[in-house]
Design a protein around this motif. Structure first.
Motif, PDB file in Angstrom:
ATOM      1  N   GLU A 167      -6.960  -4.368   5.914  1.00 35.26           N
ATOM      2  CA  GLU A 167      -6.533  -3.444   6.973  1.00 35.26           C
ATOM      3  C   GLU A 167      -6.447  -4.136   8.332  1.00 35.26           C
ATOM      4  OE1 GLU A 167      -5.565  -0.004   7.020  1.00 35.26           O
ATOM      5  OE2 GLU A 167      -5.332  -0.380   4.896  1.00 35.26           O
TER       6      GLU A 167
ATOM      7  N   ALA B 127     -10.076   4.575  -6.587  1.00 37.41           N
ATOM      8  CA  ALA B 127     -10.346   4.737  -5.159  1.00 37.41           C
ATOM      9  C   ALA B 127     -11.224   3.593  -4.647  1.00 37.41           C
ATOM     10  CB  ALA B 127     -11.011   6.088  -4.891  1.00 37.41           C
ATOM     11  N   GLU B 128     -12.189   3.154  -5.453  1.00 41.69           N
ATOM     12  CA  GLU B 128     -13.031   2.023  -5.061  1.00 41.69           C
ATOM     13  C   GLU B 128     -12.224   0.732  -5.021  1.00 41.69           C
ATOM     14  OE1 GLU B 128     -16.128   2.245  -7.988  1.00 41.69           O
ATOM     15  OE2 GLU B 128     -17.319   3.644  -6.798  1.00 41.69           O
TER      16      GLU B 128
ATOM     17  N   LYS C  45       0.823  -1.208   0.000  1.00 40.90           N
ATOM     18  CA  LYS C  45       0.000   0.000   0.000  1.00 40.90           C
ATOM     19  C   LYS C  45       0.861   1.264   0.000  1.00 40.90           C
ATOM     20  CE  LYS C  45      -3.630   2.356   2.549  1.00 40.90           C
ATOM     21  NZ  LYS C  45      -4.304   2.469   3.846  1.00 40.90           N
TER      22      LYS C  45
ATOM     23  N   CYS D  40      -8.607  -2.339   1.085  1.00 45.88           N
ATOM     24  CA  CYS D  40      -8.453  -1.909   2.483  1.00 45.88           C
ATOM     25  C   CYS D  40      -9.424  -2.664   3.383  1.00 45.88           C
ATOM     26  CB  CYS D  40      -8.683  -0.407   2.631  1.00 45.88           C
ATOM     27  SG  CYS D  40      -7.329   0.614   2.046  1.00 45.88           S
ATOM     28  N   GLU D  41     -10.665  -2.787   2.941  1.00 46.89           N
ATOM     29  CA  GLU D  41     -11.665  -3.512   3.731  1.00 46.89           C
ATOM     30  C   GLU D  41     -11.237  -4.956   3.961  1.00 46.89           C
ATOM     31  OE1 GLU D  41     -15.428  -3.105   1.722  1.00 46.89           O
ATOM     32  OE2 GLU D  41     -15.533  -0.950   2.154  1.00 46.89           O
TER      33      GLU D  41
ATOM     34  N   GLU E 107     -10.274   0.976  -1.774  1.00 40.72           N
ATOM     35  CA  GLU E 107     -11.189   0.849  -0.639  1.00 40.72           C
ATOM     36  C   GLU E 107     -11.572  -0.619  -0.406  1.00 40.72           C
ATOM     37  OE1 GLU E 107     -15.723   2.171   0.535  1.00 40.72           O
ATOM     38  OE2 GLU E 107     -14.598   3.440  -0.839  1.00 40.72           O
ATOM     39  N   ALA E 108     -11.855  -1.344  -1.480  1.00 43.31           N
ATOM     40  CA  ALA E 108     -12.215  -2.756  -1.354  1.00 43.31           C
ATOM     41  C   ALA E 108     -11.049  -3.566  -0.785  1.00 43.31           C
ATOM     42  CB  ALA E 108     -12.644  -3.316  -2.703  1.00 43.31           C
TER      43      ALA E 108
ATOM     44  N   LYS F  84     -15.820  -2.480 -10.018  1.00 40.10           N
ATOM     45  CA  LYS F  84     -15.667  -1.147  -9.426  1.00 40.10           C
ATOM     46  C   LYS F  84     -15.362  -0.142 -10.534  1.00 40.10           C
ATOM     47  CE  LYS F  84     -15.738  -2.982  -5.246  1.00 40.10           C
ATOM     48  NZ  LYS F  84     -16.983  -3.045  -4.537  1.00 40.10           N
TER      49      LYS F  84
ATOM     50  N   ASN G 132      -7.075   8.210  -3.670  1.00 38.63           N
ATOM     51  CA  ASN G 132      -7.784   8.450  -2.407  1.00 38.63           C
ATOM     52  C   ASN G 132      -9.181   9.031  -2.598  1.00 38.63           C
ATOM     53  OD1 ASN G 132      -7.445  11.239  -2.791  1.00 38.63           O
ATOM     54  ND2 ASN G 132      -5.577  11.289  -1.586  1.00 38.63           N
ATOM     55  N   GLY G 133      -9.580   9.254  -3.831  1.00 41.19           N
ATOM     56  CA  GLY G 133     -10.937   9.690  -4.116  1.00 41.19           C
ATOM     57  C   GLY G 133     -11.182  11.181  -4.023  1.00 41.19           C
TER      58      GLY G 133
END
Length: 110
Positions: A101, A90-91, A15, A97-98, A94-95, A86, A32-33
């Motif tokens: 993390e 950013a998506e 990351k 990261c979910e 995010e996916a 996606k 980061n969106g």
């Protein structure tokens, strides 16, 4: 950017290196969106030239595709299969990261 291990054991390193690589290419806002897809003139409350929108969308789409490519080419297909639907880089992040993390904290402690 190194290949992300399917188990996420190198998640933190992957990351950070992804963020650095995309930051060097001035694409971190797409990751980061904070750089949002332009809004079509028909959906806005104020007039915007369609040509300006098309130009802005083309630029945004090219850069967003670069971010998705960097992520997609540095993860295994077993992870990518969950991201292909996606829309934005950013998506994608995010996916991931979910998924990794909380797991990366446990791996770091072990």
């Amino acid at each position: 950017i190194p290949k992300l291990d399917a188990t996420g054991k190198n998640w933190l390193t992957w990351k950070v290196k992804l963020e650095h690589a995309l930051g060097a290419k001035q694409l971190k806002g797409y990751l980061n969106g904070t750089v949002l897809m332009p809004t079509h003139p028909a959906e806005r409350y104020w007039p915007l030239d369609v040509t300006d929108y098309e130009r802005a969308f083309k630029s945004w789409d090219e850069k967003n595709c670069m971010v998705k490519h960097h992520i997609g080419s540095s993860i295994p297909n077993t992870l990518f299969i969950h991201l292909h639907s996606k829309t934005t880089g950013a998506e994608y992040l995010e996916a991931l990261c979910e998924q990794f993390e909380n797991r990366s904290i446990a791996i770091s402690i072990e």
